[in-house]
Design a protein around this motif. Structure first.
Motif, PDB file in Angstrom:
ATOM      1  N   SER A  56      25.982 -12.874 -11.785  1.00  0.00           N
ATOM      2  CA  SER A  56      26.197 -13.205 -10.375  1.00  0.00           C
ATOM      3  C   SER A  56      26.912 -14.542 -10.216  1.00  0.00           C
ATOM      4  O   SER A  56      27.037 -15.317 -11.158  1.00  0.00           O
ATOM      5  CB  SER A  56      24.811 -13.198  -9.708  1.00  0.00           C
ATOM      6  OG  SER A  56      24.580 -14.297  -8.914  1.00  0.00           O
ATOM      7  N   THR A  57      27.387 -14.798  -8.999  1.00  0.00           N
ATOM      8  CA  THR A  57      27.986 -16.098  -8.666  1.00  0.00           C
ATOM      9  C   THR A  57      26.997 -17.227  -8.945  1.00  0.00           C
ATOM     10  O   THR A  57      25.788 -17.047  -8.804  1.00  0.00           O
ATOM     11  CB  THR A  57      28.384 -16.134  -7.173  1.00  0.00           C
ATOM     12  OG1 THR A  57      28.782 -17.469  -6.822  1.00  0.00           O
ATOM     13  CG2 THR A  57      27.255 -15.718  -6.249  1.00  0.00           C
ATOM     14  N   MET A  58      27.530 -18.397  -9.293  1.00  0.00           N
ATOM     15  CA  MET A  58      26.660 -19.558  -9.542  1.00  0.00           C
ATOM     16  C   MET A  58      26.371 -20.311  -8.244  1.00  0.00           C
ATOM     17  O   MET A  58      25.652 -21.316  -8.254  1.00  0.00           O
ATOM     18  CB  MET A  58      27.327 -20.508 -10.552  1.00  0.00           C
ATOM     19  CG  MET A  58      27.456 -19.924 -11.941  1.00  0.00           C
ATOM     20  SD  MET A  58      25.855 -19.598 -12.687  1.00  0.00           S
ATOM     21  CE  MET A  58      25.423 -21.251 -13.216  1.00  0.00           C
ATOM     22  N   ARG A  59      26.941 -19.833  -7.142  1.00  0.00           N
ATOM     23  CA  ARG A  59      26.634 -20.478  -5.855  1.00  0.00           C
ATOM     24  C   ARG A  59      25.132 -20.320  -5.581  1.00  0.00           C
ATOM     25  O   ARG A  59      24.568 -19.243  -5.795  1.00  0.00           O
ATOM     26  CB  ARG A  59      27.462 -19.837  -4.749  1.00  0.00           C
ATOM     27  CG  ARG A  59      27.226 -20.478  -3.402  1.00  0.00           C
ATOM     28  CD  ARG A  59      28.284 -20.085  -2.407  1.00  0.00           C
ATOM     29  NE  ARG A  59      27.842 -20.323  -1.042  1.00  0.00           N
ATOM     30  CZ  ARG A  59      28.580 -20.116   0.034  1.00  0.00           C
ATOM     31  NH1 ARG A  59      29.820 -19.656  -0.115  1.00  0.00           N
ATOM     32  NH2 ARG A  59      28.107 -20.335   1.236  1.00  0.00           N
ATOM     33  N   SER A  60      24.528 -21.397  -5.122  1.00  0.00           N
ATOM     34  CA  SER A  60      23.076 -21.383  -4.964  1.00  0.00           C
ATOM     35  C   SER A  60      22.728 -21.286  -3.472  1.00  0.00           C
ATOM     36  O   SER A  60      22.930 -22.249  -2.731  1.00  0.00           O
ATOM     37  CB  SER A  60      22.550 -22.684  -5.585  1.00  0.00           C
ATOM     38  OG  SER A  60      21.178 -22.681  -5.576  1.00  0.00           O
ATOM     39  N   GLY A 331      36.422 -21.486  -8.864  1.00  0.00           N
ATOM     40  CA  GLY A 331      35.305 -21.168  -7.971  1.00  0.00           C
ATOM     41  C   GLY A 331      34.238 -20.358  -8.655  1.00  0.00           C
ATOM     42  O   GLY A 331      34.304 -20.093  -9.858  1.00  0.00           O
ATOM     43  N   ARG A 332      33.263 -19.971  -7.856  1.00  0.00           N
ATOM     44  CA  ARG A 332      32.048 -19.362  -8.415  1.00  0.00           C
ATOM     45  C   ARG A 332      31.942 -17.929  -7.924  1.00  0.00           C
ATOM     46  O   ARG A 332      31.342 -17.652  -6.891  1.00  0.00           O
ATOM     47  CB  ARG A 332      30.846 -20.192  -7.974  1.00  0.00           C
ATOM     48  CG  ARG A 332      30.932 -21.644  -8.438  1.00  0.00           C
ATOM     49  CD  ARG A 332      30.018 -22.543  -7.649  1.00  0.00           C
ATOM     50  NE  ARG A 332      30.342 -22.559  -6.238  1.00  0.00           N
ATOM     51  CZ  ARG A 332      29.566 -23.122  -5.308  1.00  0.00           C
ATOM     52  NH1 ARG A 332      28.433 -23.704  -5.657  1.00  0.00           N
ATOM     53  NH2 ARG A 332      29.920 -23.088  -4.045  1.00  0.00           N
ATOM     54  N   HIS A 333      32.531 -17.037  -8.701  1.00  0.00           N
ATOM     55  CA  HIS A 333      32.608 -15.639  -8.262  1.00  0.00           C
ATOM     56  C   HIS A 333      31.695 -14.740  -9.087  1.00  0.00           C
ATOM     57  O   HIS A 333      31.412 -15.021 -10.249  1.00  0.00           O
ATOM     58  CB  HIS A 333      34.057 -15.157  -8.327  1.00  0.00           C
ATOM     59  CG  HIS A 333      34.922 -15.897  -7.362  1.00  0.00           C
ATOM     60  ND1 HIS A 333      34.972 -15.583  -6.027  1.00  0.00           N
ATOM     61  CD2 HIS A 333      35.722 -16.973  -7.523  1.00  0.00           C
ATOM     62  CE1 HIS A 333      35.778 -16.428  -5.406  1.00  0.00           C
ATOM     63  NE2 HIS A 333      36.242 -17.289  -6.292  1.00  0.00           N
ATOM     64  N   PRO A 339      25.275  -5.303  -8.992  1.00  0.00           N
ATOM     65  CA  PRO A 339      23.824  -5.530  -8.880  1.00  0.00           C
ATOM     66  C   PRO A 339      23.422  -6.062  -7.511  1.00  0.00           C
ATOM     67  O   PRO A 339      22.446  -5.602  -6.929  1.00  0.00           O
ATOM     68  CB  PRO A 339      23.542  -6.561  -9.982  1.00  0.00           C
ATOM     69  CG  PRO A 339      24.636  -6.376 -10.967  1.00  0.00           C
ATOM     70  CD  PRO A 339      25.848  -5.991 -10.173  1.00  0.00           C
ATOM     71  N   ARG A 340      24.183  -7.033  -6.990  1.00  0.00           N
ATOM     72  CA  ARG A 340      23.817  -7.598  -5.689  1.00  0.00           C
ATOM     73  C   ARG A 340      24.190  -6.676  -4.528  1.00  0.00           C
ATOM     74  O   ARG A 340      23.674  -6.824  -3.418  1.00  0.00           O
ATOM     75  CB  ARG A 340      24.484  -8.968  -5.514  1.00  0.00           C
ATOM     76  CG  ARG A 340      24.034  -9.970  -6.555  1.00  0.00           C
ATOM     77  CD  ARG A 340      24.140 -11.397  -6.085  1.00  0.00           C
ATOM     78  NE  ARG A 340      25.500 -11.811  -5.812  1.00  0.00           N
ATOM     79  CZ  ARG A 340      25.889 -12.295  -4.632  1.00  0.00           C
ATOM     80  NH1 ARG A 340      25.048 -12.407  -3.635  1.00  0.00           N
ATOM     81  NH2 ARG A 340      27.137 -12.676  -4.469  1.00  0.00           N
ATOM     82  N   ALA A 341      25.088  -5.723  -4.800  1.00  0.00           N
ATOM     83  CA  ALA A 341      25.486  -4.796  -3.722  1.00  0.00           C
ATOM     84  C   ALA A 341      24.452  -3.692  -3.506  1.00  0.00           C
ATOM     85  O   ALA A 341      24.451  -3.054  -2.451  1.00  0.00           O
ATOM     86  CB  ALA A 341      26.842  -4.181  -4.034  1.00  0.00           C
TER      87      ALA A 341
HETATM   88  C1  LIG Z   1      27.959 -16.743  -1.622  1.00  0.00           C
HETATM   89  C2  LIG Z   1      27.861 -15.448  -1.856  1.00  0.00           C
HETATM   90  O1  LIG Z   1      28.821 -14.705  -2.482  1.00  0.00           O
HETATM   91  C3  LIG Z   1      30.154 -15.132  -2.441  1.00  0.00           C
HETATM   92  C4  LIG Z   1      31.014 -13.942  -2.164  1.00  0.00           C
HETATM   93  C5  LIG Z   1      32.452 -14.248  -2.321  1.00  0.00           C
HETATM   94  C6  LIG Z   1      33.442 -13.307  -1.769  1.00  0.00           C
HETATM   95  O2  LIG Z   1      34.664 -13.609  -1.797  1.00  0.00           O
HETATM   96  O3  LIG Z   1      33.070 -12.206  -1.306  1.00  0.00           O
HETATM   97  C7  LIG Z   1      32.882 -15.364  -3.024  1.00  0.00           C
HETATM   98  C8  LIG Z   1      31.944 -16.374  -3.531  1.00  0.00           C
HETATM   99  O4  LIG Z   1      31.787 -17.346  -2.534  1.00  0.00           O
HETATM  100  P1  LIG Z   1      32.372 -18.798  -2.601  1.00  0.00           P
HETATM  101  O5  LIG Z   1      33.635 -18.762  -3.384  1.00  0.00           O
HETATM  102  O6  LIG Z   1      32.584 -19.131  -1.178  1.00  0.00           O
HETATM  103  O7  LIG Z   1      31.294 -19.631  -3.196  1.00  0.00           O
HETATM  104  C9  LIG Z   1      30.556 -15.784  -3.757  1.00  0.00           C
HETATM  105  O8  LIG Z   1      29.685 -16.803  -4.140  1.00  0.00           O
HETATM  106  C10 LIG Z   1      26.687 -14.688  -1.437  1.00  0.00           C
HETATM  107  O9  LIG Z   1      26.748 -13.460  -1.591  1.00  0.00           O
HETATM  108  O10 LIG Z   1      25.720 -15.267  -0.928  1.00  0.00           O
END
Ligand SMILES: C=C(O[C@@H]1CC(C(=O)O)=C[C@@H](OP(=O)(O)O)[C@H]1O)C(=O)O
Ligand SMILES: Cc1cc2nc3c(=O)[nH]c(=O)nc-3n(C[C@H](O)[C@H](O)[C@H](O)COP(=O)(O)O)c2cc1C
Length: 358
Positions: A56-60, A331-333, A339-341
């Motif tokens: 998953s993305t590393m965004r918290s 970025g954090r993709h 899985p999250r979908a």
């Molecule tokens: C943050 C979420 O997912 C995001 C979905 C997403 C995209 O382009 O769809 C891009 C990323 O966001 P960003 O580049 O803005 O950090 C993912 O982290 C989440 O699902 O909560």
């Protein structure tokens, strides 16, 4: 209307941007007087929230829903239910240097044209998968109302590339199995394939790439006779809602595209009587005939595309300067959205089904 649907009395409207202050949802048409288990809502939403587990993305983001209307002391009032989720971990700088370069597979270019150059490009703005957090709040509420009516739903990862789970038995899938599978992250029937799936995702990420996959959904406990023919049938509403989840590219009900290669004698599901109830011996129709439930489990598959934002260099254009460019996405993709979908697909379908039974 954008980012909203109205099915019968039920309407759902989602707002916000990935790097804005907050995202949220307004749900109208819910019945009053239903008690909501808020911890169960949080558990449902936690299945979608980003995790630092390599898939998953590393965004918290905590994805905590602040309910601002429509619920008092844990009971639905029946008036509009609104929940707001704060965004807390935006890294908008990642998007600055590439802000007018169209990410292949993402909606930057189409959104730019559609909104006269005013769409929020940071983090995909309103096109981001982040916007599924409020959808999943709504889906968690829908799931509890459905459960109170004896309808249980669930979904699992059917495949990611060549790593495949077992299918639901479309005739005998039951509430216990659905509850069990949806309690797992990764949601799988055969947990032996979990490591293989994780390896496929890790391998793609190591190659600066991404992977997609297939999600299988089932709903049990629906009586026969719910739905409508032609344009407002169960398949129609489910499909419309499911296509609201970013990265969905296909949906098939029951035997789906395989029916094209079957004889009628194979595809037809023969009727029978079991314990005094009309059922079918097989379930190629996925529980829906003429847009109306047959009483058999509803079963469908959804194809999710690989995450568009990949770290590998790609050719694209700057749509403001009309020049061809090379794009390196930072970025954090999510290396894999699937899985999250899973809870997102459950949520969309649960809301569509709920619209027929409230
Ligand atoms: C943050 C979420 O997912 C995001 C979905 C997403 C995209 O382009 O769809 C891009 C990323 O966001 P960003 O580049 O803005 O950090 C993912 O982290 C989440 O699902 O909560
Ligand atoms: C839960 C979820 C997470 C997603 N994460 C990402 C991501 O990290 N990076 C990305 O480029 N796309 C991600 N997407 C997909 C894009 O949002 C989507 O592909 C884009 O908006 C274009 O829409 P479309 O694929 O439906 O045409 C995610 C989608 C979902 C449902």
């Amino acid at each position: 209307m954008s980012s909203a649907f109205k099915f019968g009395e039920l309407s759902v409207s989602i707002f916000g941007e990935s790097h804005g202050k907050a995202i949220g949802v307004v749900i109208d048409g819910l019945p009053g007087g239903i008690g909501i288990d808020f911890d169960a809502v949080l558990d449902f939403m936690a299945r979608r929230a980003p995790k630092k587990d390599g898939t998953s993305t590393m965004r918290s983001e905590k994805d905590f829903p602040n309910v601002v209307s429509g619920m008092v002391d844990g009971v639905l009032t029946g008036t509009p239910l609104c929940a707001v989720i704060q965004n807390t971990d935006q890294h908008s700088a990642d998007y600055k240097s590439v802000s007018h370069l169209a990410r292949p597979g993402h909606a930057d270019y189409t959104g730019y044209v559609r909104y006269n150059g005013s769409n929020d490009l940071r983090g995909g703005g309103h096109f981001s998968g982040r916007i599924t957090a409020p959808l999943v709040f709504a889906g968690a509420i829908a799931s509890q109302i459905l459960e109170s009516k004896g309808i249980t739903t669930g979904a699992h990862i059917l495949s990611i590339m060549d790593a495949g789970d077992e299918r639901f038995d479309p005739v005998n899938v039951n509430a216990e199995q659905l509850k069990q599978v949806r309690s797992r992250y990764l949601p799988l029937i055969n947990t032996d394939v979990e490591q293989q799936m994780r390896d496929v995702i890790a391998d793609a990420a190591a190659k600066l790439d991404s992977v997609g996959g297939i999600i299988e959904y089932a709903a049990v406990g629906l009586p026969a006779g719910i739905g409508s023919p032609m344009f407002d049938g169960i398949e129609n509403r489910i499909s419309q809602a499911v296509f609201g989840v970013p990265a969905v590219k296909g949906i098939e009900f029951g035997a789906g595209f395989d029916v094209a290669n079957m004889y009628g004698s194979n595809n037809n599901d023969e009727f029978c009587i079991e314990n005094g109830e009309i059922r079918t011996r097989t379930n190629n129709h996925g529980g829906i005939l003429g847009g109306i439930t047959s009483g058999m489990p509803i079963v469908f598959h959804v194809a999710m595309k690989p995450t568009p934002s990949i770290a590998r260099l790609q050719k694209t254009v700057d749509y403001t300067t009309m020049t061809e460019e090379t794009l390196g996405i930072k970025g954090r993709h999510d290396p894999c959205i699937v899985p999250r979908a899973v809870p997102c697909i459950e949520s969309a379908a649960n809301l569509a089904i709920l619209s027929y039974v409230i």
